[in-house]
Motif scaffolding. Structure first.
Motif, mmCIF file in Angstrom:
data_model
loop_
_atom_site.group_PDB
_atom_site.id
_atom_site.type_symbol
_atom_site.label_atom_id
_atom_site.label_comp_id
_atom_site.label_asym_id
_atom_site.label_seq_id
_atom_site.Cartn_x
_atom_site.Cartn_y
_atom_site.Cartn_z
ATOM 1 N N UNK A 179 0.819 -1.205 0.000
ATOM 2 C CA UNK A 179 0.000 0.000 0.000
ATOM 3 C C UNK A 179 0.857 1.262 0.000
ATOM 4 N N UNK A 180 1.935 1.230 0.782
ATOM 5 C CA UNK A 180 2.792 2.409 0.843
ATOM 6 C C UNK A 180 3.444 2.689 -0.507
ATOM 7 N N UNK A 181 3.965 1.666 -1.183
ATOM 8 C CA UNK A 181 4.719 1.905 -2.422
ATOM 9 C C UNK A 181 3.813 1.993 -3.647
ATOM 10 N N UNK A 182 2.620 1.467 -3.573
ATOM 11 C CA UNK A 182 1.669 1.740 -4.653
ATOM 12 C C UNK A 182 1.309 3.225 -4.684
ATOM 13 N N UNK A 183 1.138 3.805 -3.491
ATOM 14 C CA UNK A 183 0.894 5.246 -3.433
ATOM 15 C C UNK A 183 2.096 6.030 -3.949
ATOM 16 N N UNK A 184 3.269 5.534 -3.655
ATOM 17 C CA UNK A 184 4.487 6.200 -4.160
ATOM 18 C C UNK A 184 4.513 6.201 -5.682
ATOM 19 N N UNK A 185 4.165 5.052 -6.300
ATOM 20 C CA UNK A 185 4.153 4.973 -7.762
ATOM 21 C C UNK A 185 3.082 5.879 -8.348
ATOM 22 N N UNK A 186 1.944 6.011 -7.649
ATOM 23 C CA UNK A 186 0.874 6.874 -8.148
ATOM 24 C C UNK A 186 1.240 8.356 -8.075
ATOM 25 N N UNK A 187 1.960 8.732 -7.027
ATOM 26 C CA UNK A 187 2.223 10.150 -6.803
ATOM 27 C C UNK A 187 3.510 10.641 -7.442
ATOM 28 N N UNK A 188 4.404 9.728 -7.783
ATOM 29 C CA UNK A 188 5.679 10.138 -8.365
ATOM 30 C C UNK A 188 5.600 10.101 -9.878
ATOM 31 N N UNK A 189 6.020 11.188 -10.534
ATOM 32 C CA UNK A 189 6.102 11.286 -11.986
ATOM 33 C C UNK A 189 7.407 11.969 -12.343
#
Length: 674
Positions: free
Chosen positions: A494-504
């Motif tokens: 959950x923590x790193x899925x959010x990271x992938x969603x928020x990082x561009x």
């Protein structure tokens, strides 16, 4: 003293692997043959390959104790495991009694100074008030250092200014010499006293204003006052003041009045804590897996006369479950043994270093033997006990708070040291073979009670300091019933899925355009720490691999032995106990544990509150909130009467009766389940 021993050396060269468990010697290579160790009490020594003594211990049964060291190394305390793998031989000496064993252990620790034993050395940073009774004209002065023969010592005091402040008050009553030998000699040669002599705070023996006997009597009265014999002194001065007033010597009566006032102010600085005139030392500890803090309050005549404190490395423990008892035993033998030696080197008139009573948080191992040994040092009866109630229990709690505060301050000093933080990050980079220093560290910990209310915490440290604004909390969902490993995997995902969603790849992608603040999960850590061993580390690494994240290092930190587990590695990394890297990892893990526990308690309390109030018909959220806010807790609400409930705004008599009946039934149901 009967003795016997055995020394066995390893047959091969020491072996080890880089960054793995550093096995200097395999304990099985020097283990004594079965049946050769006696079952009698005794003292044993472990030596390294150079023959140097690295640990000294005692035991009621040498066979039982020594065999415990040669069991499974991984089951031993971390420092014990390090000791037995650093040793190359073991030998022992049989004694007749446990008291002899205690004495011999103390003597050997003092003689060999083994690196795996803790020495509670006399802390030279604590000042004392010294009285040089061996001199022709004794001198009063602040002193730090080893004890000397013919000198009486009072203290220790927490600060030198506290001694000088007390001394300044008492000098008007006891005008004894305080100057150094050079100053004393110089003023004797010139025939004029110093300033203290002119203002009445020194009797000026340097110029013959008082004789040697008169000055010695002044100093003796001063020592009696500090030793606690204050009432006799106060009564004598009061009688002299009254007699002077009756004889119309008003100036002398006024001076004696001021002297009495100075003595009372000096006595007020030593607060009475025990009204029965108790002589006791109160000892308390605060500790974790690596270090321990100890505080001692010296109570004489019911007053706190001194205080000491140390922070030490935790020592070898054969039984991990007896941590506090072991600390108490080691402290009593080390501290009072050293104090007895110091007293032996000091003035013969000094009081015993062992008080009538020693109050401890837990009784020591072999309590009878320790007590008998202390009685021998004192030359009279000594009680070692745990205070259960009353003023002594309250004082013990005060000393415990001081120990915890000292321990916290010790950790904060280390955490706030920029050099130490830099060293910790560099040691982590080197020890874990990271490409860069882990400037951002995140740690995940799971908390629950038998699988209920499963929650997790995520804490963030940047440059070795906590970033509390970055902390996050999780309620574990799918993996709540599958154990800690599955819970760790869910939280990492959950923590790193959010990271992938928020990082561009866009500039300022980590900033929320609406709030202008950093996004919650926009920045990845250099190092991800999970609380646990190999399985937890493997689970976290597998999740990161599934998500395609390859630039985050993962480790597991096992609490029992402070082992660092790398994913897919069969053996842990053992960081040195004194390393700043291990200390930083421990702080990160402990902070994650604290944050998780706090969240779990909150979640559990909310669930229990809701489960009781939600079942009451006609009670909406507003009224439920009003009830909890008014009474403070569900426990107090259950004990409230109908009249008290009806006094809450929005509640009438009928609604109050419904709530009271529902909660009474809920209580009966809970009692029935128990």
């Amino acid at each position: 003293m009967p003795s016997g021993g055995a020394r066995l050396f390893p047959n091969g060269e020491p072996s080890g692997r880089a960054r793995r468990v550093d096995v200097v010697a395999d304990p099985s290579t020097y283990r004594p043959a079965p049946g050769t160790i006696p079952e009698a009490p005794g003292v044993y020594k472990f030596r390294d390959t150079h023959g140097k003594v690295i640990y000294v211990g005692k035991a009621k049964s040498l066979r039982s104790r020594l065999n415990s060291y040669f069991a499974d190394v991984t089951a031993l305390h971390a420092r014990t495991a390090q000791m037995v793998t650093s040793a190359a031989s073991v030998e022992w000496t049989v004694v007749s009694t446990e008291v002899e064993a205690l004495q011999l252990e103390y003597n050997w620790i003092k003689e060999f100074d083994p690196r795996f034993n803790v020495r509670y050395r006399d802390d030279k940073s604590y000042p004392v008030l010294a009285v040089t009774m061996q001199e022709e004209f004794p001198r009063l002065h602040v002193y730090r250092g080893p004890r000397r023969k013919g000198v009486r010592y009072f203290g220790p005091y927490a600060h030198a200014w506290a001694i000088r402040e007390t001394l300044d008050l008492l000098l008007r009553v006891f005008p004894a010499r305080t100057c150094s030998a050079g100053v004393f000699k110089r003023h004797g040669q010139i025939g004029r006293p110093c300033l203290l002599g002119y203002i009445g705070k020194c009797s000026a023996p340097c110029v013959g204003r008082v004789t040697e006997d008169e000055h010695y009597e002044i100093v003796s009265d001063f020592c009696d006052f500090l030793a606690g014999r204050t009432e006799k002194m106060m009564r004598r001065l009061e009688k002299e003041m009254t007699r002077s007033a009756e004889e119309l010597e008003f100036e002398r009566a006024a001076r004696l009045r001021d002297d009495l006032s100075a003595l009372r102010r000096a006595m007020e600085k030593q607060a009475v804590v025990l009204g029965d005139g108790t002589d006791a030392d109160v000892v308390a500890f605060a500790y974790d897996e690596l270090e321990a803090a100890v505080q001692v309050f010296h109570v004489r005549g019911g007053r706190v006369r001194g205080q000491r404190g140390w922070v030490i490395d935790r020592v070898v423990e054969a039984d991990a479950g007896a941590a506090l008892s072991t600390l108490v035993t080691q402290f009593l033998s080390q501290f009072y043994g050293d104090q007895a030696d110091l007293a032996g080197a000091a003035d013969a008139g000094a009081s015993s270093p062992v008080p009538r009573e020693v109050l401890v948080p837990e009784l020591p191992e072999d309590c009878d033997a320790v007590t008998e040994w202390l009685c021998g040092l004192r030359g009279a009866k000594v009680r070692v006990r745990i205070p259960q109630r009353g003023d002594k229990r309250a004082l013990m709690e005060t000393v415990e708070r001081n120990a915890k505060e000292a321990f916290a301050q010790h950790k904060l000093r280390r955490a706030g040291d920029l050099t130490a933080r830099s060293a910790a990050l560099q040691e982590l980079q080197d020890g874990l073979a990271l490409d860069t220093a882990p400037l951002r560290i995140e740690c995940i910990d799971v908390s629950h009670i038998q699988g209920s209310d499963v929650v997790a915490s995520l804490v963030v440290f940047e440059d070795g300091l906590a970033r509390k604004s970055e902390y996050r909390r999780f309620k574990v969902r799918q993996a709540a019933s599958e154990g800690d490993v599955a819970a760790i995997a869910e939280v990492v995902r959950r923590r790193f899925q959010r990271y992938l969603e928020e990082s561009t790849d866009e500039p300022k992608a980590g900033i929320d355009p609406e709030t202008g603040r950093p996004r919650k999960f926009a920045y990845p850590p250099n190092l991800l720490v999970v609380d646990g061993a190999g399985p937890q580390a493997n689970a976290a690494a597998d999740v990161l691999a599934d998500l395609g994240i390859t630039d985050v290092a993962v480790i597991g930190l096992a609490k029992r032995l402070e082992e660092v587990w790398l994913p897919a590695e069969p053996e842990p990394v053992i960081l040195p106990r004194t390393s700043e890297a291990l200390y930083l990892l421990q702080r990160v893990r402990d902070e994650a544990h604290r944050f998780a526990i706090t969240f779990h308690r909150s979640a559990r309390s909310q669930r229990m509150r809701k489960s009781a109030l939600d079942e009451i018909p006609g009670l909406g959220q507003t009224r439920k909130t009003a009830l909890i806010k008014h009474f403070g807790s569900l426990k107090k609400l259950r004990s409230a009467s109908i009249e008290e409930i009806s006094g809450v705004p929005g509640f009438g008599r009928r609604t109050a009766e419904v709530v009271h009946a529902a909660l009474a039934g809920d209580t009966n149901t809970d009692e029935g389940r128990q």
